[in-house]
Scaffold this motif. Structure first.
Motif, PDB file in Angstrom:
ATOM      1  N   THR A 163       0.860  -1.173   0.000  1.00  0.00           N
ATOM      2  CA  THR A 163       0.000   0.000   0.000  1.00  0.00           C
ATOM      3  C   THR A 163       0.897   1.223   0.000  1.00  0.00           C
ATOM      4  OG1 THR A 163      -1.739  -1.153   1.228  1.00  0.00           O
ATOM      5  CG2 THR A 163      -1.825   1.254   1.203  1.00  0.00           C
ATOM      6  N   THR A 166       1.157   5.302   0.234  1.00  0.00           N
ATOM      7  CA  THR A 166       0.411   6.452   0.725  1.00  0.00           C
ATOM      8  C   THR A 166       1.084   7.730   0.264  1.00  0.00           C
ATOM      9  OG1 THR A 166       1.598   6.337   2.841  1.00  0.00           O
ATOM     10  CG2 THR A 166      -0.571   5.311   2.752  1.00  0.00           C
ATOM     11  N   ASP A 199      -3.516   0.584  -3.329  1.00  0.00           N
ATOM     12  CA  ASP A 199      -3.214  -0.840  -3.187  1.00  0.00           C
ATOM     13  C   ASP A 199      -2.527  -1.274  -4.485  1.00  0.00           C
ATOM     14  OD1 ASP A 199      -3.162  -3.340  -2.066  1.00  0.00           O
ATOM     15  OD2 ASP A 199      -5.310  -3.717  -2.290  1.00  0.00           O
TER      16      ASP A 199
END
Length: 135
Positions: free
Chosen positions: A89, A91, A104
């Motif tokens: 993941t 960010t 994802d």
């Protein structure tokens, strides 16, 4: 020539890609080959074929999205020779550390002599990222 395994290089890349914009840039300069080929659904129409192009994309993310921080959380990682497959993941954070996007990702990297020479990424849902990126 580096003695680091492809798995170690991939882990180091993910660990070093943040938390700040400057960390991401430094990690790219350290672990990406100058002629890296980096492809994802967000770059199909604009192939990224060099370290300079990756750094330009980071600069654009900063300008367009306000991306000031990054993080990569690796969920699964495996290596076979010079190939590394991972589910993670990613960010993207604003200047206050607030989440702008969480992506994802499935990713495959090829590592040669301690440098990532190519990457292929598949985002499970890139629509919101595409909208923010202006794609």
């Amino acid at each position: 020539m580096s003695s680091a395994s492809p798995l170690d290089v991939a882990r180091d890349f993910c660990a070093g890609f943040g938390p700040t914009y400057e960390d991401a840039v430094a990690t790219c300069r350290k672990l990406l080959h100058t002629d890296v080929s980096w492809r994802s659904v967000t770059s199909d129409d604009r192939p990224v074929e060099s370290l300079a192009a990756v750094l330009d994309d980071l600069r654009r993310a900063r300008e367009i999205m306000g991306a000031e921080g990054f993080g990569i959380d690796v969920h699964r990682i495996r290596a076979d020779g010079d190939l590394v497959l991972m589910r993670r993941t990613d960010t993207i954070l604003d200047a206050e550390g607030d989440l702008l996007h969480a992506l994802d990702v499935m990713s495959m990297l090829r590592v040669v002599d301690g440098k990532i020479v190519w990457s292929r990424e598949c985002f499970f849902d890139s629509r919101t990222f595409d909208e923010a990126w202006g794609a």
